[in-house]
Design an enzyme around this catalytic site. Structure first.
Site, PDB file in Angstrom:
ATOM      1  N   ASP A 138       5.899  -6.678  -7.384  1.00 17.84           N
ATOM      2  CA  ASP A 138       4.420  -6.891  -7.482  1.00 17.84           C
ATOM      3  C   ASP A 138       3.575  -6.187  -8.329  1.00 17.84           C
ATOM      4  O   ASP A 138       2.379  -6.516  -8.495  1.00 17.84           O
ATOM      5  CB  ASP A 138       3.740  -6.669  -5.776  1.00 17.84           C
ATOM      6  CG  ASP A 138       4.490  -7.794  -4.901  1.00 17.84           C
ATOM      7  OD1 ASP A 138       5.267  -7.311  -3.717  1.00 17.84           O
ATOM      8  OD2 ASP A 138       4.572  -8.777  -5.153  1.00 17.84           O
TER       9      ASP A 138
ATOM     10  N   HIS B 267       9.712   0.998  -2.875  1.00 14.95           N
ATOM     11  CA  HIS B 267      10.658  -0.120  -1.891  1.00 14.95           C
ATOM     12  C   HIS B 267      11.508   0.546  -0.961  1.00 14.95           C
ATOM     13  O   HIS B 267      11.842   1.690  -1.226  1.00 14.95           O
ATOM     14  CB  HIS B 267      11.269  -0.781  -3.076  1.00 14.95           C
ATOM     15  CG  HIS B 267      11.695  -2.093  -2.830  1.00 14.95           C
ATOM     16  ND1 HIS B 267      13.006  -2.369  -2.505  1.00 14.95           N
ATOM     17  CD2 HIS B 267      11.350  -3.306  -3.141  1.00 14.95           C
ATOM     18  CE1 HIS B 267      12.898  -3.564  -1.961  1.00 14.95           C
ATOM     19  NE2 HIS B 267      11.954  -4.368  -2.316  1.00 14.95           N
TER      20      HIS B 267
HETATM   21  C1  SDX Z   1       7.983  -6.659  -1.580  1.00 11.80           C
HETATM   22  O1  SDX Z   1      12.176  -5.587   0.935  1.00 11.80           O
HETATM   23  C2  SDX Z   1      12.010  -6.432   0.005  1.00 11.80           C
HETATM   24  O2  SDX Z   1      13.032  -6.929  -0.712  1.00 11.80           O
HETATM   25  C3  SDX Z   1      10.442  -6.690  -0.364  1.00 11.80           C
HETATM   26  C4  SDX Z   1      10.563  -7.350  -1.683  1.00 11.80           C
HETATM   27  C5  SDX Z   1      11.037  -8.786  -1.851  1.00 11.80           C
HETATM   28  O3  SDX Z   1      11.330  -9.319  -2.830  1.00 11.80           O
HETATM   29  O4  SDX Z   1      11.027  -9.573  -0.799  1.00 11.80           O
HETATM   30  O5  SDX Z   1      11.187  -6.710  -2.660  1.00 11.80           O
HETATM   31  C6  SDX Z   1       8.965  -7.560  -2.158  1.00 11.80           C
HETATM   32  O6  SDX Z   1       7.444  -6.687  -0.152  1.00 11.80           O
HETATM   33  C7  SDX Z   1       7.953  -5.449  -2.473  1.00 11.80           C
HETATM   34  C8  SDX Z   1       6.890  -4.240  -1.705  1.00 11.80           C
HETATM   35  C9  SDX Z   1       5.539  -4.661  -1.774  1.00 11.80           C
HETATM   36  N1  SDX Z   1       4.574  -3.788  -1.241  1.00 11.80           N
HETATM   37  C10 SDX Z   1       3.823  -2.788  -1.920  1.00 11.80           C
HETATM   38  O7  SDX Z   1       3.845  -2.643  -3.005  1.00 11.80           O
HETATM   39  C11 SDX Z   1       2.968  -1.899  -1.022  1.00 11.80           C
HETATM   40  C12 SDX Z   1       3.031  -0.334  -1.385  1.00 11.80           C
HETATM   41  N2  SDX Z   1       4.344   0.022  -1.280  1.00 11.80           N
HETATM   42  C13 SDX Z   1       4.541   0.775   0.255  1.00 11.80           C
HETATM   43  O8  SDX Z   1       3.833   0.452   1.353  1.00 11.80           O
HETATM   44  C14 SDX Z   1       5.951   1.101   0.461  1.00 11.80           C
HETATM   45  O9  SDX Z   1       6.415   1.824  -0.517  1.00 11.80           O
HETATM   46  C15 SDX Z   1       7.075  -0.241   1.110  1.00 11.80           C
HETATM   47  C16 SDX Z   1       6.260  -0.772   2.229  1.00 11.80           C
HETATM   48  C17 SDX Z   1       7.328  -1.020   0.124  1.00 11.80           C
HETATM   49  C18 SDX Z   1       8.425   0.355   1.480  1.00 11.80           C
HETATM   50  O10 SDX Z   1       7.893   1.304   2.638  1.00 11.80           O
HETATM   51  P1  SDX Z   1       9.018   2.428   3.126  1.00 11.80           P
HETATM   52  O11 SDX Z   1      10.322   2.051   2.725  1.00 11.80           O
HETATM   53  O12 SDX Z   1       8.806   2.186   4.768  1.00 11.80           O
HETATM   54  O13 SDX Z   1       8.570   3.768   2.496  1.00 11.80           O
HETATM   55  P2  SDX Z   1       7.806   4.869   3.432  1.00 11.80           P
HETATM   56  O14 SDX Z   1       6.588   4.618   4.014  1.00 11.80           O
HETATM   57  O15 SDX Z   1       9.072   5.523   4.039  1.00 11.80           O
HETATM   58  O16 SDX Z   1       7.551   5.915   2.094  1.00 11.80           O
HETATM   59  C19 SDX Z   1       8.448   7.175   1.846  1.00 11.80           C
HETATM   60  C20 SDX Z   1       7.354   8.154   1.324  1.00 11.80           C
HETATM   61  C21 SDX Z   1       6.099   8.279   2.262  1.00 11.80           C
HETATM   62  O17 SDX Z   1       5.439   9.538   2.019  1.00 11.80           O
HETATM   63  P3  SDX Z   1       5.928  10.930   2.809  1.00 11.80           P
HETATM   64  O18 SDX Z   1       5.701  10.433   4.511  1.00 11.80           O
HETATM   65  O19 SDX Z   1       7.081  11.213   2.636  1.00 11.80           O
HETATM   66  O20 SDX Z   1       5.020  11.808   2.612  1.00 11.80           O
HETATM   67  O21 SDX Z   1       6.801   7.530   0.293  1.00 11.80           O
HETATM   68  C22 SDX Z   1       5.340   7.245   0.324  1.00 11.80           C
HETATM   69  C23 SDX Z   1       5.124   7.379   1.923  1.00 11.80           C
HETATM   70  O22 SDX Z   1       3.690   7.473   1.943  1.00 11.80           O
HETATM   71  N3  SDX Z   1       5.145   5.852  -0.221  1.00 11.80           N
HETATM   72  C24 SDX Z   1       3.944   5.981  -0.888  1.00 11.80           C
HETATM   73  C25 SDX Z   1       4.069   4.375  -1.314  1.00 11.80           C
HETATM   74  N4  SDX Z   1       5.229   3.950  -0.991  1.00 11.80           N
HETATM   75  C26 SDX Z   1       5.733   4.878  -0.078  1.00 11.80           C
HETATM   76  N5  SDX Z   1       2.986   6.610  -1.149  1.00 11.80           N
HETATM   77  C27 SDX Z   1       1.804   5.869  -1.974  1.00 11.80           C
HETATM   78  N6  SDX Z   1       2.099   4.608  -2.418  1.00 11.80           N
HETATM   79  C28 SDX Z   1       3.016   3.847  -2.135  1.00 11.80           C
HETATM   80  N7  SDX Z   1       2.932   2.630  -2.620  1.00 11.80           N
END
Ligand code: SDX
Length: 428
Positions: free
Chosen positions: A362, A304
Protein backbone atom coordinates in the site's frame (compact mmCIF):
# COMPACT_ATOMS: atom_id res chain seq x y z
CA UNK A 1 9.59 -41.45 7.82
CA UNK A 2 6.57 -39.38 8.93
CA UNK A 3 7.62 -36.52 11.21
CA UNK A 4 5.72 -35.91 14.43
CA UNK A 5 5.62 -33.32 17.21
CA UNK A 6 5.23 -34.45 20.81
CA UNK A 7 3.13 -32.69 23.40
CA UNK A 8 3.53 -33.68 27.03
CA UNK A 9 0.54 -32.71 29.17
CA UNK A 10 -0.34 -33.89 32.67
CA UNK A 11 2.08 -36.78 32.38
CA UNK A 12 0.67 -37.90 29.02
CA UNK A 13 2.74 -37.79 25.76
CA UNK A 14 0.75 -37.18 22.61
CA UNK A 15 2.22 -37.28 19.09
CA UNK A 16 0.87 -35.03 16.37
CA UNK A 17 1.64 -35.51 12.67
CA UNK A 18 3.79 -32.81 11.07
CA UNK A 19 2.99 -32.04 7.45
CA UNK A 20 5.48 -30.46 5.06
CA UNK A 21 4.45 -28.13 2.24
CA UNK A 22 6.01 -28.13 -1.25
CA UNK A 23 8.30 -25.25 -0.18
CA UNK A 24 9.39 -26.95 3.04
CA UNK A 25 6.98 -25.17 5.40
CA UNK A 26 6.10 -27.36 8.38
CA UNK A 27 2.74 -27.53 10.12
CA UNK A 28 1.65 -29.55 13.13
CA UNK A 29 -1.74 -31.14 12.45
CA UNK A 30 -3.71 -30.63 15.69
CA UNK A 31 -7.09 -31.76 14.37
CA UNK A 32 -7.17 -34.48 17.08
CA UNK A 33 -5.83 -32.23 19.89
CA UNK A 34 -9.07 -31.70 21.83
CA UNK A 35 -10.20 -35.31 21.50
CA UNK A 36 -6.82 -36.58 22.76
CA UNK A 37 -6.02 -33.95 25.44
CA UNK A 38 -9.12 -31.85 26.17
CA UNK A 39 -6.97 -28.86 25.20
CA UNK A 40 -7.62 -26.32 22.48
CA UNK A 41 -5.00 -23.88 21.17
CA UNK A 42 -5.32 -20.12 21.73
CA UNK A 43 -3.90 -17.94 18.93
CA UNK A 44 -6.11 -14.78 18.80
CA UNK A 45 -4.93 -13.27 15.48
CA UNK A 46 -3.99 -16.66 14.05
CA UNK A 47 -0.33 -15.62 13.71
CA UNK A 48 0.73 -19.20 14.37
CA UNK A 49 -2.27 -20.99 12.94
CA UNK A 50 -2.72 -22.41 9.45
CA UNK A 51 -6.38 -22.50 8.38
CA UNK A 52 -5.83 -24.66 5.31
CA UNK A 53 -3.40 -26.09 2.83
CA UNK A 54 -3.40 -24.21 -0.47
CA UNK A 55 -1.70 -24.53 -3.86
CA UNK A 56 -2.46 -21.00 -5.06
CA UNK A 57 0.03 -18.48 -3.62
CA UNK A 58 3.38 -18.91 -1.88
CA UNK A 59 4.90 -16.22 0.32
CA UNK A 60 8.27 -16.39 2.05
CA UNK A 61 8.02 -13.42 4.43
CA UNK A 62 11.63 -13.66 5.58
CA UNK A 63 13.02 -13.60 2.04
CA UNK A 64 10.37 -11.33 0.49
CA UNK A 65 9.21 -13.94 -2.02
CA UNK A 66 5.71 -13.96 -3.63
CA UNK A 67 4.67 -16.48 -6.31
CA UNK A 68 1.29 -17.14 -7.92
CA UNK A 69 0.99 -20.86 -8.73
CA UNK A 70 4.82 -20.97 -8.54
CA UNK A 71 5.38 -18.06 -10.94
CA UNK A 72 7.42 -15.21 -9.35
CA UNK A 73 5.46 -11.98 -9.04
CA UNK A 74 8.36 -10.11 -10.69
CA UNK A 75 7.92 -12.13 -13.91
CA UNK A 76 4.15 -11.69 -13.95
CA UNK A 77 4.48 -7.94 -13.34
CA UNK A 78 6.90 -7.68 -16.27
CA UNK A 79 5.34 -10.10 -18.77
CA UNK A 80 1.70 -10.81 -17.90
CA UNK A 81 -1.50 -8.81 -17.50
CA UNK A 82 -4.30 -8.80 -14.95
CA UNK A 83 -6.72 -11.12 -16.76
CA UNK A 84 -4.08 -13.71 -17.69
CA UNK A 85 -2.88 -13.65 -14.07
CA UNK A 86 -6.48 -14.01 -12.86
CA UNK A 87 -6.83 -17.15 -15.02
CA UNK A 88 -3.54 -18.52 -13.63
CA UNK A 89 -4.68 -18.02 -10.04
CA UNK A 90 -8.16 -19.46 -10.53
CA UNK A 91 -7.44 -22.39 -12.87
CA UNK A 92 -3.85 -23.17 -11.86
CA UNK A 93 -2.11 -22.66 -15.20
CA UNK A 94 -1.43 -19.87 -17.70
CA UNK A 95 -4.18 -20.01 -20.36
CA UNK A 96 -3.50 -21.34 -23.84
CA UNK A 97 -4.87 -19.35 -26.75
CA UNK A 98 -8.27 -21.07 -26.78
CA UNK A 99 -8.72 -20.72 -23.00
CA UNK A 100 -7.65 -17.07 -23.08
CA UNK A 101 -10.10 -16.32 -25.88
CA UNK A 102 -12.96 -18.13 -24.10
CA UNK A 103 -12.27 -16.37 -20.80
CA UNK A 104 -12.08 -12.95 -22.48
CA UNK A 105 -15.36 -13.62 -24.27
CA UNK A 106 -17.01 -14.53 -20.97
CA UNK A 107 -15.68 -11.29 -19.44
CA UNK A 108 -17.01 -9.25 -22.37
CA UNK A 109 -20.39 -11.01 -22.39
CA UNK A 110 -20.81 -10.42 -18.66
CA UNK A 111 -19.55 -6.83 -18.38
CA UNK A 112 -23.00 -5.19 -18.35
CA UNK A 113 -25.27 -4.76 -15.31
CA UNK A 114 -29.02 -5.40 -15.35
CA UNK A 115 -30.74 -2.07 -16.11
CA UNK A 116 -32.57 -2.24 -12.78
CA UNK A 117 -29.19 -2.00 -11.01
CA UNK A 118 -29.29 1.73 -11.67
CA UNK A 119 -32.15 2.19 -9.24
CA UNK A 120 -29.90 0.85 -6.48
CA UNK A 121 -27.17 3.33 -7.38
CA UNK A 122 -29.76 6.12 -7.28
CA UNK A 123 -30.46 5.30 -3.66
CA UNK A 124 -26.95 6.11 -2.46
CA UNK A 125 -25.95 9.66 -1.44
CA UNK A 126 -23.23 11.14 -3.70
CA UNK A 127 -20.76 11.06 -0.80
CA UNK A 128 -21.40 7.40 0.06
CA UNK A 129 -18.13 5.48 0.68
CA UNK A 130 -17.45 3.49 -2.52
CA UNK A 131 -16.45 0.36 -0.56
CA UNK A 132 -19.87 0.36 1.15
CA UNK A 133 -21.54 0.59 -2.27
CA UNK A 134 -19.26 -2.12 -3.68
CA UNK A 135 -20.06 -4.69 -1.00
CA UNK A 136 -23.79 -3.86 -1.22
CA UNK A 137 -23.82 -4.14 -5.01
CA UNK A 138 -21.91 -7.43 -5.05
CA UNK A 139 -24.57 -8.80 -2.74
CA UNK A 140 -27.18 -7.27 -5.05
CA UNK A 141 -25.71 -9.32 -7.92
CA UNK A 142 -27.15 -12.33 -6.09
CA UNK A 143 -30.62 -10.81 -6.62
CA UNK A 144 -30.12 -10.67 -10.39
CA UNK A 145 -27.94 -13.70 -11.10
CA UNK A 146 -29.75 -16.55 -9.38
CA UNK A 147 -28.01 -19.02 -11.67
CA UNK A 148 -24.71 -18.39 -9.92
CA UNK A 149 -26.05 -18.85 -6.42
CA UNK A 150 -25.52 -22.57 -6.75
CA UNK A 151 -22.49 -23.39 -8.87
CA UNK A 152 -22.68 -26.97 -10.00
CA UNK A 153 -19.97 -27.59 -12.55
CA UNK A 154 -16.78 -26.14 -14.06
CA UNK A 155 -18.69 -24.53 -16.90
CA UNK A 156 -21.00 -22.54 -14.60
CA UNK A 157 -18.07 -21.78 -12.28
CA UNK A 158 -15.98 -20.28 -15.09
CA UNK A 159 -18.98 -18.19 -16.18
CA UNK A 160 -19.62 -17.03 -12.60
CA UNK A 161 -15.94 -16.19 -12.06
CA UNK A 162 -15.76 -14.19 -15.28
CA UNK A 163 -19.04 -12.48 -14.46
CA UNK A 164 -17.87 -11.36 -11.02
CA UNK A 165 -14.45 -10.18 -12.26
CA UNK A 166 -16.13 -8.28 -15.09
CA UNK A 167 -19.04 -6.83 -13.15
CA UNK A 168 -16.98 -5.66 -10.14
CA UNK A 169 -15.23 -3.34 -12.60
CA UNK A 170 -18.54 -2.02 -13.99
CA UNK A 171 -19.96 -1.53 -10.50
CA UNK A 172 -16.82 0.42 -9.50
CA UNK A 173 -17.05 2.66 -12.56
CA UNK A 174 -20.79 3.28 -12.08
CA UNK A 175 -20.15 4.12 -8.41
CA UNK A 176 -17.66 6.78 -9.49
CA UNK A 177 -19.94 8.18 -12.23
CA UNK A 178 -22.90 8.39 -9.84
CA UNK A 179 -20.79 10.23 -7.23
CA UNK A 180 -19.87 12.82 -9.87
CA UNK A 181 -23.38 13.17 -11.34
CA UNK A 182 -22.07 11.79 -14.63
CA UNK A 183 -24.03 9.52 -16.98
CA UNK A 184 -23.15 5.82 -16.82
CA UNK A 185 -20.92 4.67 -19.66
CA UNK A 186 -21.71 1.20 -20.95
CA UNK A 187 -18.86 -1.32 -21.27
CA UNK A 188 -17.32 -1.34 -24.76
CA UNK A 189 -17.04 -4.93 -26.07
CA UNK A 190 -14.09 -3.95 -28.23
CA UNK A 191 -11.89 -2.90 -25.32
CA UNK A 192 -9.72 -5.07 -23.11
CA UNK A 193 -10.37 -5.24 -19.39
CA UNK A 194 -8.39 -2.26 -18.05
CA UNK A 195 -9.06 -0.02 -21.06
CA UNK A 196 -12.78 -0.74 -20.66
CA UNK A 197 -12.59 0.20 -16.98
CA UNK A 198 -10.91 3.52 -17.74
CA UNK A 199 -13.45 4.11 -20.54
CA UNK A 200 -16.38 3.51 -18.17
CA UNK A 201 -14.74 5.73 -15.54
CA UNK A 202 -13.52 8.71 -17.50
CA UNK A 203 -14.91 8.87 -21.05
CA UNK A 204 -17.52 11.42 -22.01
CA UNK A 205 -20.57 10.55 -24.13
CA UNK A 206 -20.21 11.40 -27.85
CA UNK A 207 -16.43 11.89 -27.51
CA UNK A 208 -13.74 9.43 -28.52
CA UNK A 209 -11.81 8.17 -25.54
CA UNK A 210 -8.24 7.01 -26.04
CA UNK A 211 -6.48 5.06 -23.30
CA UNK A 212 -2.76 5.74 -23.11
CA UNK A 213 -0.99 2.36 -23.43
CA UNK A 214 1.41 3.20 -20.61
CA UNK A 215 -1.51 3.98 -18.29
CA UNK A 216 -3.23 0.74 -19.29
CA UNK A 217 -0.02 -1.22 -18.64
CA UNK A 218 0.48 0.48 -15.28
CA UNK A 219 -3.03 -0.30 -14.09
CA UNK A 220 -2.74 -3.88 -15.36
CA UNK A 221 0.36 -4.24 -13.24
CA UNK A 222 -1.20 -2.61 -10.16
CA UNK A 223 -4.20 -4.95 -10.39
CA UNK A 224 -2.17 -8.13 -10.90
CA UNK A 225 0.11 -7.24 -7.98
CA UNK A 226 -3.00 -7.21 -5.77
CA UNK A 227 -4.54 -10.37 -7.21
CA UNK A 228 -3.87 -12.77 -4.34
CA UNK A 229 -1.90 -12.97 -1.12
CA UNK A 230 -2.68 -16.35 0.48
CA UNK A 231 -4.65 -16.27 3.77
CA UNK A 232 -4.80 -12.51 4.49
CA UNK A 233 -7.68 -11.04 6.48
CA UNK A 234 -10.13 -10.54 3.59
CA UNK A 235 -9.32 -13.85 1.91
CA UNK A 236 -9.77 -15.67 5.21
CA UNK A 237 -13.13 -13.89 5.49
CA UNK A 238 -14.09 -15.14 2.02
CA UNK A 239 -13.13 -18.67 3.07
CA UNK A 240 -14.95 -18.36 6.39
CA UNK A 241 -18.20 -17.28 4.70
CA UNK A 242 -17.72 -19.79 1.88
CA UNK A 243 -17.23 -22.63 4.38
CA UNK A 244 -20.91 -22.24 5.33
CA UNK A 245 -21.73 -23.10 1.69
CA UNK A 246 -22.72 -19.44 1.13
CA UNK A 247 -22.65 -18.21 -2.46
CA UNK A 248 -19.61 -16.79 -4.23
CA UNK A 249 -21.32 -13.38 -4.12
CA UNK A 250 -21.90 -13.46 -0.34
CA UNK A 251 -18.30 -14.55 0.21
CA UNK A 252 -16.86 -11.87 -2.08
CA UNK A 253 -19.08 -9.15 -0.57
CA UNK A 254 -17.79 -10.14 2.88
CA UNK A 255 -14.23 -9.98 1.55
CA UNK A 256 -14.85 -6.39 0.42
CA UNK A 257 -15.99 -5.47 3.92
CA UNK A 258 -12.85 -6.90 5.53
CA UNK A 259 -10.56 -5.34 2.91
CA UNK A 260 -12.02 -1.89 3.68
CA UNK A 261 -10.32 -1.88 7.08
CA UNK A 262 -7.51 0.71 7.31
CA UNK A 263 -5.11 -1.89 8.64
CA UNK A 264 -5.73 -3.92 5.48
CA UNK A 265 -6.72 -2.68 2.00
CA UNK A 266 -7.93 0.65 3.38
CA UNK A 267 -4.29 1.50 4.11
CA UNK A 268 -3.74 2.69 0.52
CA UNK A 269 -6.06 5.63 1.21
CA UNK A 270 -4.48 6.23 4.63
CA UNK A 271 -1.00 6.40 3.04
CA UNK A 272 -1.97 9.24 0.69
CA UNK A 273 -3.74 11.08 3.51
CA UNK A 274 -0.63 10.65 5.67
CA UNK A 275 1.65 11.98 2.91
CA UNK A 276 -0.71 14.92 2.25
CA UNK A 277 -0.85 15.69 5.98
CA UNK A 278 2.96 15.81 6.17
CA UNK A 279 3.07 18.07 3.13
CA UNK A 280 0.36 20.52 4.24
CA UNK A 281 1.48 20.63 7.88
CA UNK A 282 5.07 21.39 6.89
CA UNK A 283 6.08 18.78 9.48
CA UNK A 284 9.58 17.38 8.94
CA UNK A 285 10.04 13.69 8.20
CA UNK A 286 11.92 13.39 11.50
CA UNK A 287 9.05 15.04 13.43
CA UNK A 288 6.51 12.73 11.84
CA UNK A 289 8.57 9.61 12.54
CA UNK A 290 8.94 10.81 16.12
CA UNK A 291 5.13 10.82 16.41
CA UNK A 292 5.13 7.28 15.02
CA UNK A 293 7.73 6.16 17.56
CA UNK A 294 5.69 7.82 20.31
CA UNK A 295 2.85 5.63 19.03
CA UNK A 296 0.66 8.64 18.25
CA UNK A 297 0.52 7.55 14.61
CA UNK A 298 1.07 4.50 12.48
CA UNK A 299 3.41 4.74 9.50
CA UNK A 300 0.70 3.68 7.05
CA UNK A 301 1.87 1.45 4.23
CA UNK A 302 4.62 0.06 6.46
CA UNK A 303 4.77 -3.27 8.31
CA UNK A 304 3.24 -6.63 7.54
CA UNK A 305 2.20 -9.73 9.47
CA UNK A 306 4.10 -12.01 7.09
CA UNK A 307 6.78 -9.91 5.35
CA UNK A 308 9.71 -9.24 7.70
CA UNK A 309 11.64 -8.04 4.67
CA UNK A 310 10.66 -5.91 1.70
CA UNK A 311 7.19 -6.69 0.31
CA UNK A 312 8.20 -7.60 -3.27
CA UNK A 313 5.11 -5.82 -4.55
CA UNK A 314 6.26 -2.57 -2.91
CA UNK A 315 9.64 -2.90 -4.63
CA UNK A 316 7.97 -3.33 -8.03
CA UNK A 317 5.53 -0.45 -7.43
CA UNK A 318 8.32 1.86 -6.19
CA UNK A 319 10.37 1.14 -9.32
CA UNK A 320 7.28 1.68 -11.50
CA UNK A 321 6.45 5.08 -9.97
CA UNK A 322 9.20 6.97 -11.81
CA UNK A 323 8.46 5.24 -15.13
CA UNK A 324 4.68 5.71 -14.96
CA UNK A 325 4.84 9.33 -13.78
CA UNK A 326 7.38 10.20 -16.49
CA UNK A 327 5.30 8.48 -19.21
CA UNK A 328 2.16 10.26 -18.03
CA UNK A 329 4.16 13.49 -18.08
CA UNK A 330 4.16 14.19 -14.35
CA UNK A 331 7.53 15.78 -13.66
CA UNK A 332 7.26 16.37 -9.96
CA UNK A 333 4.97 14.43 -7.62
CA UNK A 334 5.53 15.76 -4.06
CA UNK A 335 3.81 12.71 -2.56
CA UNK A 336 6.44 10.44 -4.14
CA UNK A 337 9.24 12.62 -2.82
CA UNK A 338 7.81 12.53 0.73
CA UNK A 339 7.23 8.75 0.50
CA UNK A 340 10.80 8.17 -0.61
CA UNK A 341 12.19 10.35 2.20
CA UNK A 342 9.97 8.60 4.75
CA UNK A 343 11.14 5.18 3.58
CA UNK A 344 14.79 6.21 3.57
CA UNK A 345 14.58 7.66 7.10
CA UNK A 346 12.59 4.71 8.51
CA UNK A 347 14.93 2.07 7.08
CA UNK A 348 17.82 3.77 8.86
CA UNK A 349 15.96 4.05 12.17
CA UNK A 350 16.35 1.24 14.70
CA UNK A 351 12.68 1.57 15.76
CA UNK A 352 11.61 0.30 12.33
CA UNK A 353 14.62 -1.91 11.65
CA UNK A 354 14.30 -3.72 14.99
CA UNK A 355 10.58 -4.33 14.34
CA UNK A 356 11.30 -5.42 10.74
CA UNK A 357 8.95 -2.79 9.36
CA UNK A 358 9.29 -2.33 5.60
CA UNK A 359 7.07 -0.74 2.96
CA UNK A 360 4.13 -2.98 2.01
CA UNK A 361 1.98 -3.06 -1.12
CA UNK A 362 0.00 0.00 0.00
CA UNK A 363 2.95 2.37 0.40
CA UNK A 364 3.51 3.22 -3.28
CA UNK A 365 0.36 1.89 -5.01
CA UNK A 366 -1.63 5.07 -4.32
CA UNK A 367 0.96 7.27 -5.99
CA UNK A 368 0.52 5.38 -9.26
CA UNK A 369 -3.28 5.32 -8.94
CA UNK A 370 -3.29 9.08 -8.25
CA UNK A 371 -1.14 9.64 -11.35
CA UNK A 372 -3.60 7.62 -13.44
CA UNK A 373 -6.43 9.83 -12.18
CA UNK A 374 -8.13 7.37 -9.85
CA UNK A 375 -9.78 9.42 -7.06
CA UNK A 376 -8.48 8.78 -3.53
CA UNK A 377 -11.75 7.33 -2.24
CA UNK A 378 -11.62 4.69 -5.01
CA UNK A 379 -8.13 3.37 -4.12
CA UNK A 380 -9.41 0.52 -1.95
CA UNK A 381 -12.03 -0.28 -4.59
CA UNK A 382 -9.10 -0.78 -7.00
CA UNK A 383 -7.55 -3.13 -4.45
CA UNK A 384 -10.85 -5.08 -4.37
CA UNK A 385 -10.99 -5.28 -8.19
CA UNK A 386 -7.42 -6.59 -8.14
CA UNK A 387 -8.07 -9.08 -5.33
CA UNK A 388 -11.29 -10.49 -6.79
CA UNK A 389 -9.51 -13.29 -8.77
CA UNK A 390 -7.66 -14.35 -5.62
CA UNK A 391 -10.85 -14.49 -3.59
CA UNK A 392 -12.52 -16.53 -6.36
CA UNK A 393 -9.51 -18.87 -6.62
CA UNK A 394 -9.42 -19.45 -2.87
CA UNK A 395 -13.21 -19.94 -2.70
CA UNK A 396 -13.01 -22.48 -5.53
CA UNK A 397 -10.09 -24.34 -3.94
CA UNK A 398 -11.98 -24.58 -0.65
CA UNK A 399 -15.17 -25.79 -2.38
CA UNK A 400 -13.22 -28.38 -4.34
CA UNK A 401 -11.71 -29.78 -1.15
CA UNK A 402 -14.12 -32.54 -0.09
CA UNK A 403 -12.72 -32.41 3.46
CA UNK A 404 -13.91 -28.79 3.87
CA UNK A 405 -16.16 -28.33 6.91
CA UNK A 406 -17.88 -25.18 8.16
CA UNK A 407 -15.29 -23.02 9.93
CA UNK A 408 -16.13 -22.70 13.61
CA UNK A 409 -13.27 -21.65 15.94
CA UNK A 410 -13.52 -22.33 19.67
CA UNK A 411 -12.77 -20.00 22.61
CA UNK A 412 -11.66 -19.98 26.22
CA UNK A 413 -14.56 -18.59 28.28
CA UNK A 414 -13.55 -16.00 30.91
CA UNK A 415 -16.98 -14.64 31.87
CA UNK A 416 -19.10 -15.10 35.05
CA UNK A 417 -19.58 -18.64 36.33
CA UNK A 418 -23.10 -20.00 36.99
CA UNK A 419 -25.53 -17.41 38.46
CA UNK A 420 -29.36 -17.26 38.67
CA UNK A 421 -31.71 -14.77 37.05
CA UNK A 422 -32.39 -11.74 39.32
CA UNK A 423 -35.94 -10.41 39.36
CA UNK A 424 -36.14 -6.70 38.40
CA UNK A 425 -37.24 -5.61 41.87
CA UNK A 426 -34.22 -7.35 43.45
CA UNK A 427 -31.53 -5.74 41.31
CA UNK A 428 -29.07 -3.13 42.66
C1 SDX B 1 -2.29 -5.38 3.51
O1 SDX B 1 -1.95 -9.98 5.29
C2 SDX B 1 -1.77 -9.61 4.03
O2 SDX B 1 -1.24 -10.31 3.23
C3 SDX B 1 -2.31 -8.20 3.74
C4 SDX B 1 -1.95 -7.61 2.38
C5 SDX B 1 -2.62 -8.37 1.23
O3 SDX B 1 -2.10 -8.30 0.11
O4 SDX B 1 -3.73 -8.92 1.46
O5 SDX B 1 -0.54 -7.64 2.21
C6 SDX B 1 -2.45 -6.17 2.26
O6 SDX B 1 -3.20 -5.34 4.31
C7 SDX B 1 -0.97 -4.73 3.78
C8 SDX B 1 -0.91 -4.01 5.18
C9 SDX B 1 -1.59 -2.64 5.04
N1 SDX B 1 -1.70 -2.00 6.36
C10 SDX B 1 -0.94 -0.95 6.71
O7 SDX B 1 -0.05 -0.49 6.01
C11 SDX B 1 -1.29 -0.35 8.07
C12 SDX B 1 -0.02 -0.07 8.87
N2 SDX B 1 0.59 -1.36 9.27
C13 SDX B 1 0.28 -1.86 10.61
O8 SDX B 1 -1.00 -1.57 11.05
C14 SDX B 1 0.77 -3.29 10.79
O9 SDX B 1 2.04 -3.35 10.32
C15 SDX B 1 -0.03 -4.44 10.19
C16 SDX B 1 -1.47 -4.39 10.56
C17 SDX B 1 0.09 -4.46 8.71
C18 SDX B 1 0.56 -5.74 10.73
O10 SDX B 1 0.32 -5.74 12.09
P1 SDX B 1 0.91 -6.86 13.04
O11 SDX B 1 1.51 -7.98 12.30
O12 SDX B 1 -0.16 -7.17 14.03
O13 SDX B 1 2.12 -6.10 13.71
P2 SDX B 1 2.17 -5.66 15.20
O14 SDX B 1 1.00 -4.78 15.46
O15 SDX B 1 2.35 -6.87 16.01
O16 SDX B 1 3.48 -4.76 15.18
C19 SDX B 1 4.67 -5.18 15.83
C20 SDX B 1 5.32 -3.88 16.32
C21 SDX B 1 4.44 -3.09 17.30
O17 SDX B 1 5.31 -2.30 18.10
P3 SDX B 1 5.68 -2.83 19.62
O18 SDX B 1 4.39 -3.22 20.28
O19 SDX B 1 6.62 -4.01 19.39
O20 SDX B 1 6.37 -1.64 20.27
O21 SDX B 1 5.53 -3.00 15.20
C22 SDX B 1 4.77 -1.81 15.39
C23 SDX B 1 3.70 -2.15 16.40
O22 SDX B 1 3.28 -0.96 17.09
N3 SDX B 1 4.20 -1.48 14.08
C24 SDX B 1 4.13 -0.26 13.59
C25 SDX B 1 3.55 -0.40 12.33
N4 SDX B 1 3.29 -1.69 12.08
C26 SDX B 1 3.68 -2.35 13.19
N5 SDX B 1 4.50 0.92 14.12
C27 SDX B 1 4.27 2.00 13.33
N6 SDX B 1 3.73 1.95 12.08
C28 SDX B 1 3.36 0.77 11.56
N7 SDX B 1 2.83 0.72 10.35
Amino acid sequence: MARTATLTFEGKKIEFPVIEGSEGELGMDISKLRAQTGLITLDPAYGNTGACTSAITFIDGEKGILRYRGVPIEQLAEKSNFIETAFLLIFGHLPNQEEALRFRRRLTDNAHLHEDFKHHFQGFPTDAPPMAILSAMINTLACFEHKFLKIGDNESFEEAAASLISKVRTIAAYTYRKSRGLPYVYPDPNRRYVSNFLHMMFSRPYQDYHVDEDVEDALNMVLLLHADHEQNCSTSTVRMVGSADASLYSSAAAGVCALWGKLHGGANVEVLEMLEKIQTSGMSIEDFLKRVKDKSELLMGFGHRVYKNFDPRAKILKAACDKVLAKIGIKNEPMLDIARRLEEAALKDSYFVDRKLYPNVDFYSGIIMKAIGIPLNMFTVMFAIGRMPGWIAQWREQHADKSTRIARPRQIYTGPTLQDYVEPDKRA
